[in-house]
Write a protein that holds these residues in place. Structure first.
Motif, PDB file in Angstrom:
ATOM      1  N   ALA A   1       0.825  -1.208   0.000  1.00 54.19           N
ATOM      2  CA  ALA A   1       0.000   0.000   0.000  1.00 54.19           C
ATOM      3  C   ALA A   1       0.858   1.256   0.000  1.00 54.19           C
ATOM      4  O   ALA A   1       0.545   2.236  -0.692  1.00 54.19           O
ATOM      5  CB  ALA A   1      -0.931  -0.014   1.210  1.00 54.19           C
ATOM      6  N   GLN A   2       1.951   1.249   0.751  1.00 54.77           N
ATOM      7  CA  GLN A   2       2.849   2.405   0.780  1.00 54.77           C
ATOM      8  C   GLN A   2       3.498   2.641  -0.583  1.00 54.77           C
ATOM      9  O   GLN A   2       3.589   3.790  -1.050  1.00 54.77           O
ATOM     10  CB  GLN A   2       3.923   2.194   1.845  1.00 54.77           C
ATOM     11  CG  GLN A   2       3.399   2.228   3.269  1.00 54.77           C
ATOM     12  CD  GLN A   2       4.427   1.753   4.277  1.00 54.77           C
ATOM     13  OE1 GLN A   2       5.577   1.445   3.942  1.00 54.77           O
ATOM     14  NE2 GLN A   2       4.011   1.683   5.536  1.00 54.77           N
TER      15      GLN A   2
ATOM     16  N   GLU B   1       1.099   4.300  -3.178  1.00 53.09           N
ATOM     17  CA  GLU B   1       0.425   5.551  -2.836  1.00 53.09           C
ATOM     18  C   GLU B   1       0.728   6.684  -3.824  1.00 53.09           C
ATOM     19  O   GLU B   1      -0.194   7.342  -4.334  1.00 53.09           O
ATOM     20  CB  GLU B   1       0.806   5.979  -1.418  1.00 53.09           C
ATOM     21  CG  GLU B   1       0.075   7.223  -0.955  1.00 53.09           C
ATOM     22  CD  GLU B   1       0.359   7.561   0.503  1.00 53.09           C
ATOM     23  OE1 GLU B   1      -0.133   8.614   0.958  1.00 53.09           O
ATOM     24  OE2 GLU B   1       1.068   6.787   1.168  1.00 53.09           O
ATOM     25  N   GLU B   2       1.990   6.951  -4.111  1.00 56.04           N
ATOM     26  CA  GLU B   2       2.324   8.103  -4.950  1.00 56.04           C
ATOM     27  C   GLU B   2       1.823   7.934  -6.380  1.00 56.04           C
ATOM     28  O   GLU B   2       1.173   8.834  -6.943  1.00 56.04           O
ATOM     29  CB  GLU B   2       3.837   8.347  -4.953  1.00 56.04           C
ATOM     30  CG  GLU B   2       4.229   9.550  -5.803  1.00 56.04           C
ATOM     31  CD  GLU B   2       5.731   9.783  -5.868  1.00 56.04           C
ATOM     32  OE1 GLU B   2       6.143  10.757  -6.535  1.00 56.04           O
ATOM     33  OE2 GLU B   2       6.484   8.986  -5.279  1.00 56.04           O
TER      34      GLU B   2
ATOM     35  N   SER C   1      -2.122   8.068  -6.473  1.00 52.84           N
ATOM     36  CA  SER C   1      -2.722   9.377  -6.220  1.00 52.84           C
ATOM     37  C   SER C   1      -2.414  10.364  -7.335  1.00 52.84           C
ATOM     38  O   SER C   1      -3.295  11.127  -7.765  1.00 52.84           O
ATOM     39  CB  SER C   1      -2.245   9.929  -4.877  1.00 52.84           C
ATOM     40  OG  SER C   1      -0.837  10.114  -4.870  1.00 52.84           O
TER      41      SER C   1
END
Length: 410
Positions: free
Chosen positions: A341-342, A345-346, A349
């Protein structure tokens, strides 16, 4: 190995993927070689492609092309893809435009255009080469619950219900994902009020590698250069007008596209049958749950403007594989899922923001926005740093890029 979903009792697999479409099949292929017992639950019967593999045109970013070559899928395409060597973006009624040429960035192409049915056949051929994949088809996911270090899921086929257990359940079952709902992951929906029509069209001039995005009050009209001397056309119309547009004969349809797009590609001469799809955005509130994860359209269905959907979903799949490979002791551990998930993220998004922002700004008819849009177009055309940022994202090099996307391993 392909089996019907009729085995008695609960059979265990290290990973179970629900969904055999673009992202689910790609994930199964990418997992091959890790020494894991992988299963795929598919709605389509053996010998039949999922409905998603139709005549729509898929625009593959450069990073996606690299990954598919490394996965052994690219070599199995029967029809040559169409290279995207130039990108031209403009808006009806505004001055200014953006023109990008791959040669200015040391590339032969920004990406390639592939027909979805051709891609489906290539994926199917590659899946047939795998030896550590069990395919339950035709079968339907019903529900799941977690207990200890495994998840149990129920599936059904024509002979009734059956149970599987797994260390990791992957939902790759599309926008209306049943897995996402069963995992308790909510989703936010945005209806853009448009319907997208997709068709193959022939113009007076054959494609020369230029891809066009023509924005307008009703949404975009995009032309993608296919490898068969035709264009793949995506045309947005207000939802209330969709039935009337669907009823147009070929001549009226060609005239409509000519009016919306203009004459940069010459005269539109003919069109094949049209398909229609709602323009919507559906975003999962999260990507993970205990021993569960959603990828591709199950995680985020975005507006097709900019052609980022599958490219983003493939990067989901490849990042997940890298996280699993680093955590083979337990392929569904909380630590692995949190890391996944980390890492996503970038990229996620930024891609969502780009797609949604372009759709909203491009469709807004306000006269106050016209000079701002035009100045923005002019700025992109003149500022190299802005162009490079735009090109990098369009080519799939955004955020934490999976290794298979970076270059083709010879």
């Amino acid at each position: 190995m392909s089996v019907p979903a009729t085995r008695p009792g609960a059979r265990h697999h290290d990973i179970v993927i629900v969904g055999g479409g673009l992202v689910g099949a790609s994930l199964a292929i990418a997992l091959d070689g890790l020494g894991l017992d992988v299963a795929m639950v598919e709605a389509a019967a053996a010998g039949a492609l999922p409905a998603v593999f139709d005549q729509r045109n898929l625009s593959f970013a450069d990073a996606t092309c690299n990954a598919l070559a490394n996965l052994g899928v690219w070599r199995l395409l029967r029809t040559p893809p169409g290279p995207i060597r130039r990108i031209h973006v403009s808006r009806r009624g505004d001055f200014g435009r953006v023109e990008l040429d791959a040669r200015d960035y040391g590339r032969e192409a920004f990406g390639q255009v592939v027909v979805a049915s051709d891609f489906g056949e290539a994926l199917e051929a590659r899946l047939a080469e795998l030896r550590n994949l069990t395919r339950y088809r035709p079968a339907r996911f019903i529900d799941t619950h977690v207990g200890g270090d495994a998840r149990t899921l129920r599936i059904s086929d024509g002979d009734g219900e059956h149970q599987l257990s797994t260390r990791l359940l992957v939902g790759a079952d599309g926008t209306e994902s049943m897995v996402r709902k069963a995992l308790g992951i909510a989703a936010q929906r945005q209806d853009y009020g448009k319907v997208l029509f997709v068709a193959r069209m022939r113009c007076g001039r054959a494609p020369d590698g230029s891809a066009y995005e023509r924005l307008g009050d009703d949404g975009p009209t995009a032309l993608l250069p296919r490898g068969d001397r035709h264009y793949g056309v995506v045309h947005a119309v207000p939802a209330n007008d969709a039935d009337a547009v669907a009823a147009l004969d070929d001549a009226a349809w060609c005239a409509r596209i000519q009016d919306a797009f203009g004459w940069r590609a010459g005269r539109f001469l003919s069109a094949d049958s049209r398909s229609r799809y709602p323009a919507q955005q559906v975003l999962a509130d999260g990507l993970i749950a205990p021993r569960g994860v959603v990828v591709g359209n199950a995680a985020q269905t975005i507006h097709p403007i900019g052609a980022q959907g599958f490219n983003l979903g493939l990067r989901d799949a490849l990042t997940l594989v890298e996280c699993i490979a680093a955590s083979l002791v337990d392929a569904g551990s909380d630590a692995m899922l949190q890391r996944y998930a980390q890492r996503r993220e970038e990229d996620r998004s930024r891609t969502i923001a780009f797609s949604d922002g372009l759709a909203r700004i491009g469709m807004n008819p306000s006269p106050l926005l016209r000079p701002l849009r035009s100045l923005g177009m002019a700025a992109i055309a003149e500022i190299d740093a802005v162009q490079s940022l735009l090109v990098g994202g369009a080519m799939g090099y955004r955020g934490d890029v999976p290794a298979l996307c970076r270059e083709v391993v010879r």
